[in-house]
Design an enzyme around this catalytic site. Structure first.
Site, mmCIF file in Angstrom:
data_model
loop_
_atom_site.group_PDB
_atom_site.id
_atom_site.type_symbol
_atom_site.label_atom_id
_atom_site.label_comp_id
_atom_site.label_asym_id
_atom_site.label_seq_id
_atom_site.Cartn_x
_atom_site.Cartn_y
_atom_site.Cartn_z
ATOM 1 N N ASP A 195 -20.514 -6.409 12.730
ATOM 2 C CA ASP A 195 -19.177 -6.534 13.010
ATOM 3 C C ASP A 195 -18.420 -7.389 12.025
ATOM 4 O OD1 ASP A 195 -16.612 -6.463 13.745
ATOM 5 O OD2 ASP A 195 -16.777 -6.295 15.775
ATOM 6 N N ASN A 240 -16.377 -3.174 1.794
ATOM 7 C CA ASN A 240 -15.525 -1.948 1.836
ATOM 8 C C ASN A 240 -15.254 -1.967 3.288
ATOM 9 O OD1 ASN A 240 -15.256 1.000 1.220
ATOM 10 N ND2 ASN A 240 -16.985 1.213 2.881
ATOM 11 N N SER A 299 -9.669 -2.711 -2.237
ATOM 12 C CA SER A 299 -8.292 -2.845 -1.720
ATOM 13 C C SER A 299 -7.737 -1.516 -1.640
ATOM 14 C CB SER A 299 -7.484 -3.816 -2.775
ATOM 15 O OG SER A 299 -6.225 -3.977 -2.547
ATOM 16 N N TYR A 334 -1.085 -2.056 6.996
ATOM 17 C CA TYR A 334 -1.912 -1.754 6.089
ATOM 18 C C TYR A 334 -1.782 -2.538 4.752
ATOM 19 C CZ TYR A 334 -5.656 0.552 3.361
ATOM 20 O OH TYR A 334 -6.883 0.917 2.674
ATOM 21 N N LYS A 344 -3.904 -5.462 2.482
ATOM 22 C CA LYS A 344 -4.184 -5.266 0.999
ATOM 23 C C LYS A 344 -3.542 -6.062 0.100
ATOM 24 C CE LYS A 344 -7.292 -2.442 2.268
ATOM 25 N NZ LYS A 344 -8.756 -2.801 2.194
ATOM 26 N N THR A 382 -11.170 11.262 2.468
ATOM 27 C CA THR A 382 -12.195 10.463 3.095
ATOM 28 C C THR A 382 -11.695 10.772 4.415
ATOM 29 O OG1 THR A 382 -11.085 8.496 3.229
ATOM 30 C CG2 THR A 382 -12.733 8.971 1.442
#
Length: 273
Positions: free
Chosen positions: A56, A83, A134, A148, A152, A183
């Site tokens: 984690d 990632n 990123s 989010y 980034k 994804t």
């Protein structure tokens, strides 16, 4: 020559695709995942080249242990790919402190921990490549993805600074900035949602309607790009992924430059000399 790749968030999405691509061409991979069972079949197929580690990334001490375990197992770490991360949908007014902390602890502090853990190894080797995932949302913004984007934007600044600091140690740094891909990013396991304030419902409808019709990229198509990046003798600081990322970012920066130019007289006068 085979390389040793340490990759976080390797159980699904980009991480899983890139892990398999590295393994199938003969590289060694250390796959850091929350649930090692997700890679059981892959570990059996590539028993000599794959080391699966439970991690984690929000646990800084465990990140340092994982990096040392990887170094002991394969003798080197040539590439770190950060990632691991997740997204969040919610208007700025809807954000709560818990959500904000969770995003930054994973998307920013999680990456910082593995970077700091691997740097002594790469400095001693006088070689290495740190690849930080990123997003095009680290360069641009859209409504409801502000939290989010904030993580980034933060990781962009952190990683670009890192690149200048470690260049003299033979370490390359690249920020990878994908646009929209098919994804599991929008599934519950990868996405958190704020408690809704009804006044933002129309914005959310537009957001979800746009994502239904958007031409998302194919995740598997990114594998060759990542392999080429790892193999490059002179990798770029930034790599956009997806056909819309460049045009979107170009427009964003053209608008910023135009605004700065219009207000240049005010900016210069504010210098006071």
């Amino acid at each position: 020559m085979a390389k040793t790749i340490f990759i976080t968030g390797a159980s699904r999405g980009f991480g899983r695709i890139w892990t398999e691509a590295f393994l199938r061409r003969g590289d060694n991979v250390v796959a850091a995942v929350r649930n090692p069972e997700t890679l059981t079949e892959l570990a059996e197929e590539f028993s000599l080249n794959l080391l699966v580690i439970k991690l984690d990334v929000t646990d800084r001490s465990e990140s340092f242990k994982a990096i040392q375990t990887a170094k002991k197992h394969f003798g080197t770490i040539d590439v770190l790919i950060n990632n691991a991360g997740f997204g969040h949908i919610g208007a700025i007014e809807e954000l709560n402190e818990k959500d904000v902390r969770a995003q930054f602890e994973t998307n920013v502090l999680g990456s910082l921990g593995t970077i700091q853990a691997v740097l002594p190894i790469m400095r001693e080797q006088y070689s290495g490549h740190i690849i930080q995932l990123s997003s095009a949302l680290g360069l641009n913004t859209i409504s409801l993805m502000g939290l989010y984007s904030a993580t980034k934007f933060a990781i962009e600044g952190l990683t670009e600074t890192l690149a200048g600091e470690v260049r003299g140690f033979g370490i390359n740094v690249t920020i990878v900035e994908p646009t929209g891909y098919s994804t599991d990013f929008f599934k519950a396991t990868s996405l958190a949602l704020s408690e809704s304030i009804p006044v933002y419902d129309s914005i959310k409808k537009d957001f979800y309607d746009l994502n239904i019709v958007q031409n998302f990229g194919k995740p598997a198509a990114t594998a060759n790009a990542i392999l080429s990046l790892v193999d490059s003798e002179n990798p770029p600081l930034r790599l956009l992924l997806g056909k819309n990322a460049y045009s979107w970012t170009k427009q964003t920066y053209e608008e910023r430059l135009k605004t700065w130019e219009l207000w240049q007289d005010v900016a210069v006068a504010a210098h006071g000399q």
